[in-house]
Motif scaffolding. Structure first.
Motif, PDB file in Angstrom:
ATOM      1  N   HIS A   1      38.996 -20.665 -35.813  1.00 20.95           N
ATOM      2  CA  HIS A   1      39.064 -21.595 -34.434  1.00 20.95           C
ATOM      3  C   HIS A   1      38.221 -20.798 -33.436  1.00 20.95           C
ATOM      4  O   HIS A   1      37.875 -21.776 -32.524  1.00 20.95           O
ATOM      5  CB  HIS A   1      40.993 -20.732 -34.018  1.00 20.95           C
ATOM      6  CG  HIS A   1      41.683 -20.989 -34.317  1.00 20.95           C
ATOM      7  ND1 HIS A   1      42.357 -20.744 -35.338  1.00 20.95           N
ATOM      8  CD2 HIS A   1      41.771 -22.311 -35.304  1.00 20.95           C
ATOM      9  CE1 HIS A   1      43.818 -20.975 -35.581  1.00 20.95           C
ATOM     10  NE2 HIS A   1      43.090 -22.192 -36.175  1.00 20.95           N
ATOM     11  N   ALA A   2      37.794 -19.508 -33.248  1.00 23.73           N
ATOM     12  CA  ALA A   2      36.460 -19.925 -32.828  1.00 23.73           C
ATOM     13  C   ALA A   2      36.026 -20.140 -32.499  1.00 23.73           C
ATOM     14  O   ALA A   2      34.738 -21.491 -31.477  1.00 23.73           O
ATOM     15  CB  ALA A   2      36.194 -18.306 -32.238  1.00 23.73           C
ATOM     16  N   ILE A   3      35.091 -20.879 -34.007  1.00 21.49           N
ATOM     17  CA  ILE A   3      33.851 -21.261 -33.968  1.00 21.49           C
ATOM     18  C   ILE A   3      34.382 -23.063 -33.179  1.00 21.49           C
ATOM     19  O   ILE A   3      33.885 -23.309 -33.203  1.00 21.49           O
ATOM     20  CB  ILE A   3      33.306 -21.398 -35.634  1.00 21.49           C
ATOM     21  CG1 ILE A   3      33.179 -20.123 -35.962  1.00 21.49           C
ATOM     22  CG2 ILE A   3      32.912 -22.767 -35.944  1.00 21.49           C
ATOM     23  CD1 ILE A   3      32.968 -19.841 -37.741  1.00 21.49           C
ATOM     24  N   GLN A   4      35.474 -23.489 -33.866  1.00 25.19           N
ATOM     25  CA  GLN A   4      35.920 -25.018 -33.605  1.00 25.19           C
ATOM     26  C   GLN A   4      36.505 -24.718 -32.137  1.00 25.19           C
ATOM     27  O   GLN A   4      35.688 -25.302 -31.478  1.00 25.19           O
ATOM     28  CB  GLN A   4      37.138 -25.110 -34.510  1.00 25.19           C
ATOM     29  CG  GLN A   4      36.985 -25.318 -36.024  1.00 25.19           C
ATOM     30  CD  GLN A   4      38.228 -25.825 -37.061  1.00 25.19           C
ATOM     31  OE1 GLN A   4      39.517 -25.524 -36.065  1.00 25.19           O
ATOM     32  NE2 GLN A   4      38.384 -26.589 -38.013  1.00 25.19           N
ATOM     33  N   ASP A   5      36.030 -23.684 -31.361  1.00 23.66           N
ATOM     34  CA  ASP A   5      36.950 -23.703 -30.568  1.00 23.66           C
ATOM     35  C   ASP A   5      35.459 -23.802 -29.381  1.00 23.66           C
ATOM     36  O   ASP A   5      34.914 -24.758 -27.849  1.00 23.66           O
ATOM     37  CB  ASP A   5      37.852 -22.859 -29.180  1.00 23.66           C
ATOM     38  CG  ASP A   5      39.327 -22.925 -29.760  1.00 23.66           C
ATOM     39  OD1 ASP A   5      39.146 -24.128 -30.410  1.00 23.66           O
ATOM     40  OD2 ASP A   5      39.577 -21.964 -29.893  1.00 23.66           O
ATOM     41  N   ALA A   6      34.390 -23.071 -29.712  1.00 21.61           N
ATOM     42  CA  ALA A   6      33.335 -22.927 -28.857  1.00 21.61           C
ATOM     43  C   ALA A   6      32.778 -24.043 -29.282  1.00 21.61           C
ATOM     44  O   ALA A   6      31.982 -24.807 -28.114  1.00 21.61           O
ATOM     45  CB  ALA A   6      32.491 -22.121 -30.120  1.00 21.61           C
ATOM     46  N   ALA A   7      32.804 -24.708 -29.945  1.00 27.76           N
ATOM     47  CA  ALA A   7      31.360 -26.144 -30.580  1.00 27.76           C
ATOM     48  C   ALA A   7      31.827 -27.210 -30.196  1.00 27.76           C
ATOM     49  O   ALA A   7      31.745 -27.828 -29.427  1.00 27.76           O
ATOM     50  CB  ALA A   7      31.678 -26.537 -31.728  1.00 27.76           C
ATOM     51  N   ARG A   8      33.393 -27.245 -29.846  1.00 30.67           N
ATOM     52  CA  ARG A   8      34.468 -28.618 -29.401  1.00 30.67           C
ATOM     53  C   ARG A   8      34.683 -29.031 -27.801  1.00 30.67           C
ATOM     54  O   ARG A   8      34.848 -29.502 -27.146  1.00 30.67           O
ATOM     55  CB  ARG A   8      35.681 -28.747 -29.754  1.00 30.67           C
ATOM     56  CG  ARG A   8      35.672 -28.591 -30.863  1.00 30.67           C
ATOM     57  CD  ARG A   8      37.105 -28.992 -32.046  1.00 30.67           C
ATOM     58  NE  ARG A   8      36.863 -29.115 -33.242  1.00 30.67           N
ATOM     59  CZ  ARG A   8      37.446 -28.592 -34.776  1.00 30.67           C
ATOM     60  NH1 ARG A   8      38.766 -28.931 -34.847  1.00 30.67           N
ATOM     61  NH2 ARG A   8      37.239 -29.246 -36.095  1.00 30.67           N
ATOM     62  N   SER A   9      34.575 -27.620 -27.396  1.00 31.75           N
ATOM     63  CA  SER A   9      33.965 -27.128 -25.994  1.00 31.75           C
ATOM     64  C   SER A   9      32.338 -27.315 -25.307  1.00 31.75           C
ATOM     65  O   SER A   9      31.741 -26.668 -24.058  1.00 31.75           O
ATOM     66  CB  SER A   9      35.398 -25.824 -25.359  1.00 31.75           C
ATOM     67  OG  SER A   9      34.092 -24.970 -25.567  1.00 31.75           O
ATOM     68  N   GLY A  10      31.429 -27.878 -26.519  1.00 26.87           N
ATOM     69  CA  GLY A  10      30.410 -27.777 -26.052  1.00 26.87           C
ATOM     70  C   GLY A  10      29.307 -26.456 -25.877  1.00 26.87           C
ATOM     71  O   GLY A  10      28.257 -26.317 -25.479  1.00 26.87           O
ATOM     72  N   HIS A  11      30.254 -25.700 -26.849  1.00 24.48           N
ATOM     73  CA  HIS A  11      29.524 -24.196 -26.655  1.00 24.48           C
ATOM     74  C   HIS A  11      29.217 -24.283 -28.046  1.00 24.48           C
ATOM     75  O   HIS A  11      28.434 -22.862 -29.167  1.00 24.48           O
ATOM     76  CB  HIS A  11      29.782 -22.979 -26.055  1.00 24.48           C
ATOM     77  CG  HIS A  11      30.325 -23.509 -24.489  1.00 24.48           C
ATOM     78  ND1 HIS A  11      31.268 -23.801 -24.706  1.00 24.48           N
ATOM     79  CD2 HIS A  11      29.264 -22.816 -24.036  1.00 24.48           C
ATOM     80  CE1 HIS A  11      31.254 -23.974 -22.862  1.00 24.48           C
ATOM     81  NE2 HIS A  11      30.011 -23.490 -22.601  1.00 24.48           N
ATOM     82  N   GLY A  12      28.419 -25.037 -28.952  1.00 21.37           N
ATOM     83  CA  GLY A  12      28.473 -24.799 -30.348  1.00 21.37           C
ATOM     84  C   GLY A  12      26.802 -24.723 -31.017  1.00 21.37           C
ATOM     85  O   GLY A  12      26.763 -23.939 -30.924  1.00 21.37           O
ATOM     86  N   GLY A  13      25.826 -26.406 -31.505  1.00 20.60           N
ATOM     87  CA  GLY A  13      25.013 -25.583 -31.513  1.00 20.60           C
ATOM     88  C   GLY A  13      24.751 -25.740 -32.844  1.00 20.60           C
ATOM     89  O   GLY A  13      24.465 -26.404 -33.885  1.00 20.60           O
ATOM     90  N   THR A  14      23.637 -24.296 -33.468  1.00 18.31           N
ATOM     91  CA  THR A  14      23.658 -24.653 -34.559  1.00 18.31           C
ATOM     92  C   THR A  14      24.454 -24.123 -35.237  1.00 18.31           C
ATOM     93  O   THR A  14      25.925 -23.939 -34.868  1.00 18.31           O
ATOM     94  CB  THR A  14      22.106 -22.910 -34.788  1.00 18.31           C
ATOM     95  OG1 THR A  14      23.004 -22.036 -34.439  1.00 18.31           O
ATOM     96  CG2 THR A  14      21.378 -24.219 -34.477  1.00 18.31           C
TER      97      THR A  14
END
Ligand SMILES: Cc1ncc(C[n+]2csc(CCOP(=O)(O)OP(=O)(O)O)c2C)c(N)n1
Ligand SMILES: [Mg+2]
Length: 794
Positions: free
Chosen positions: A263-276
């Motif tokens: 969830h942390a990975i998905q939340d970060a990526a989906r709120s624009g903090h993903g990247g690599t």
């Protein structure tokens, strides 16, 4: 408190989850052993036991342990999750779980949730007229049979692509992990985008053993295993031990951790903090093989050893002690606590499972046809090549197809349900136009000089045909569409995966609740006749022969001879379901024969006479020149022009085959021609010189029952290959125009001097060709510049 010592399960929850696990194990052992007396209401006697003991116990308790814990996560978090069972030989465990969830009885009303149902459930397993021993299509919730090991992880990623709400739990056997396909599939994480894809949760099942050996990953030092998984880019979490209560707590802790990380990975990526690329969690479950089974049998270690792989207790008829051990084993699960008086699993057990479609056994993603929406197909005619008359234009067929695929991709981008996979060859196969609307998926670093790499790409390229195939299968099985483009010779790498998928489709078609899925489409190009840079290693048209072994209902093979026919075939296959379609087409610039209108008519028929190419097309021609494949069509037409010039009175009929299956009798294949229709094309008594793309014997195999089979002379690939000119490849294999003409002359009598002169000319041409290419390194001008000219006196 250290997280490792955490105890997230309350006393009640622990009891319930353990009871569920005991019930699943009881049902598993029951399926392997029992014919009757399913609840052991009376002492176990030999007649209650199956005469042939078939199935795999060793992997099963681990599979059910994982199932029980995933259920807890799903219930708590309403997770949309499916379960891929790599060690699919643990079929009875997966059936047991589907039964405990109620799904099995819903789909199979003859196996209800009561004592009679239990008897049927046990009896039918690995029993004539019953169900197979593996996680076959009959098992609700499965998209993965697992009989042939190695494909779990690529299937799991295929299912997760473009499924942002889905978590795919993927159990990998530690033996399975030694296979090539599984080993390379770890790299799938480099292609998974946490924003628009779902998550894969690999669970490496280190039960320590395979059939009769320890496994590598279970014996290497812990630090090496961790380093390996970290090296693959994962974040490993370990659950190790054998005492059930402690293991339940540990597994619950680690699963909660893994889900938090996802969830942390998905939340970060989906709120624009993903990247690599993130480091996704992987769980390593180290538990005994055959856990909770007999510890020792005849003085030999069994639980926690490979002896528990299949049936730990055998020879029951000769060994009353084994019968008693079986009874004790079954009773150790305390069935009286698990099933009520009617034999129904007690409510407490049902409380531990999710409900409705959240049950992994009822998740619609595992019956992908339920979710399948047809592709929206753009107007084909916009992509057609102008061919005012045969031979009026040249084109690279697959490049034209690429233009159409670009439009297909664009039209369906919003639906996110179309992917193209391939081992590094999309551009090489001339499909690069698709990169105008999407990229190649890539989650690693992207350098400024990189071309068409992107986080959101819908094209998946990895130099692993196994992974390409596994991804696409997983994608299709969960209700989406796709195409695999591959060099013809190297598609053999997935022969066996093809086999397994064909078997899956075949078995599924007999299961009423399995809904049809989109067909698996192959484009095989860079084929045997067009190897400029490469040689013998790249020349093998035999995949088609492997495919033909499969049931007629499943397989279709197409040889479109030009670009417009390739377009028609492509449009067709993208609309089909439950099939495997193989399209073989070249990528080199080639002459075009059919307008779009003609191509449509020709492809709809699948086979037909090319009137424009015939010479005196009488009902009874002197000879039939048949062809299947782009290069064979070209050589056939060139041979016809030679015959026309030198034997102007000869009546020559040209038959082109697009749909290879049309050659089979109609009783054998749905596309097969009737006897009359076949005879009308090939005559009943005239010689047929058949130029075929692949191994000649294939045509014999397909036509041996036809009236005129004894007159068929097939030219094709005879395993003569090297790095040489394109025309020389045909010469080496006797498929060239000169040999085709000689073939005609050999079969026709009464041609007199003209025939003899022509034969001498053809032999002279072959000699000239031989010398010319050795002197000049390229084909003779008359070959390079050859073009079709209209039939003067047809
Ligand atoms: C590709 C392939 N090779 C060989 C086999 C035969 N086979 C069946 S089970 C098995 C051992 C599997 O070991 P593992 O993956 O560790 O499963 P588990 O221990 O959970 O039974 C083997 C070799 C197979 N099914 N597939
Ligand atoms: Mg194992």
């Amino acid at each position: 408190m250290n997280e490792a010592d955490a105890a997230p399960l309350s006393e009640t929850e622990l009891k319930q989850i353990d009871a569920y696990w005991r019930a699943a194990n009881f049902l598993t052992v029951g399926q392997i052993y029992l014919l009757d007396n399913p609840l052991l209401r009376e002492p176990l006697r030999l007649e209650h036991v199956k005469p042939r003991l078939l199935g795999h116990w060793g992997t099963s308790p681990g599979l059910s342990f994982i199932y029980a814990h995933l259920n807890r996560v799903i219930r708590h978090q309403k997770t949309n999750m499916i379960y891929i069972c790599g060690p699919g030989h643990g079929g009875p465990a997966m059936v047991a779980n589907a039964y405990l969830e109620g799904t099995y009885s819903e789909l199979n009303p003859d196996v209800p949730l009561d004592e009679a149902g239990l008897r049927t459930l046990f009896r039918q397993f690995s029993f004539p007229g019953g169900i197979p021993s593996h996680v076959a299509p009959e098992v609700p919730g499965s998209i993965h049979e697992g009989g042939e090991l190695g494909y779990a992880l690529s299937h799991a990623y295929g299912a997760a692509f473009d499924n942002p709400g889905l978590v795919v739990a993927c159990v990998i056997g530690d033996g399975e992990a030694e296979t090539g396909p599984l080993a390379t599939a770890w790299h799938s994480n480099k292609f998974l985008n946490p924003i628009h894809d779902g998550a894969v949760l690999p669970i490496l099942h280190l039960n320590g053993y395979k059939i009769a050996n320890p496994t590598i990953l279970a014996r290497i030092p812990h630090a090496e295993l961790r380093a390996l998984l970290v090296g693959y880019g994962y974040d490993p979490l370990f659950v190790e031990g054998e005492e059930p209560a402690a293991m339940h707590q540990r597994m619950a802790t680690v699963l909660d951790q893994a889900m938090r990380k996802i969830h942390a990975i998905q939340d970060a990526a989906r709120s624009g903090h993903g990247g690599t690329r993130p480091a996704w969690p992987v769980i390593v479950l180290r538990s005994p093989k055959g856990w909770t089974g007999p510890k020792e049998v005849d003085g030999l270690k069994t639980e926690g050893f490979w002896r528990s792989h299949q049936v730990p207790l055998s020879g029951l008829a000769d060994n009353p002690e084994h019968l008693k051990m079986l009874e004790d084993w079954l009773l150790s699960y305390r069935p009286q606590e698990l099933f009520d008086d009617t034999g129904r699993p007690k409510e407490e057990l049902r409380d531990t499972t999710p409900t409705g479609p959240l049950r992994m056994s009822a998740n619609p993603h595992a019956n992908g046809g339920l979710l399948r929406k047809p592709l929206e197909l753009p107007d084909l005619s916009k992509h057609a090549i102008e061919v005012p008359h045969p031979g009026a234009a040249k084109a690279e067929a697959t490049r034209v197809m690429g233009g159409y695929l670009r439009a297909v991709m664009q039209t369906n981008l919003a639906a996110q349900n179309f992917r193209i996979v391939g081992p590094d060859e999309t551009a090489s196969n001339r499909l690069q136009d698709v990169f105008e609307v999407t990229e190649r998926a890539w989650m690693e670093e992207i350098l400024p000089e990189d071309v068409h790499l992107g986080r959101d790409g819908k094209v998946l390229e990895i130099l692993s045909e196994h992974t390409c195939q596994g991804w696409l299968e997983g994608y299709l099985l969960t209700g989406r569409h796709g195409l695999f483009s591959c060099y013809e010779a190297f598609i053999h790498i997935v022969d066996s995966m093809f086999n397994q998928h064909a078997k899956w489709l075949d078995a599924s078609s007999h299961i009423p609740w399995r809904q049809p899925i989109a067909s698996l489409n192959y484009l095989l190009t860079s084929h045997v006749w067009q190897q400029d840079h490469n040689g013998f290693s790249h020349q093998d048209p035999g995949f088609v022969d492997v495919a033909l072994n499969k049931k007629a209902d499943i397989v279709r093979v197409y040889f479109p001879p030009d670009a417009n026919s390739l377009l028609c075939v492509t449009e067709h296959v993208l609309q089909t379901w439950d099939r495997i379609n193989i399209i073989v087409a070249g990528k080199a610039p080639s002459w075009q024969w059919m307008s779009m209108e003609d191509a449509r008519l020709h492809c709809d028929a699948g086979i037909g006479i090319w009137d424009w190419a015939c010479r005196h097309n009488r009902p009874e021609p002197d000879v039939v020149m048949a062809c299947a494949g782009d290069v064979p069509a070209l050589e056939t037409l060139a041979a016809v022009t030679i015959l026309r010039e030198h034997l102007p009175d000869l009546a020559v009929r040209v038959v082109n085959v697009v749909d290879l299956m049309a050659l089979q009798p109609e009783e054998v294949h749905p596309h097969g021609l009737s006897g009359e229709a076949f005879d009308a094309l090939f005559t009943t008594n005239r010689p047929v010189i058949f130029a075929y793309h692949g191994y000649p014997w294939t045509i014999h195999r397909l036509t041996y029952r036809r009236t005129n089979h004894h007159n068929m002379h097939v030219r094709g690939y005879n395993e003569e290959g090297t790095t040489t000119t394109p025309f020389d490849m045909t010469v080496l294999n006797g498929l060239d125009r000169f040999h085709l003409v000689i073939g005609v002359l050999e079969r026709l009598t009464g041609l007199g001097d003209a025939g003899d002169r022509l034969r001498a000319l053809m032999e002279a041409k072959l000699a000239e060709h031989h010398d010319y290419i050795r002197a000049h390194g390229q084909d003779m001008p008359e070959i390079r510049d050859w073009r079709w000219t209209a039939n003067g006196s047809g």
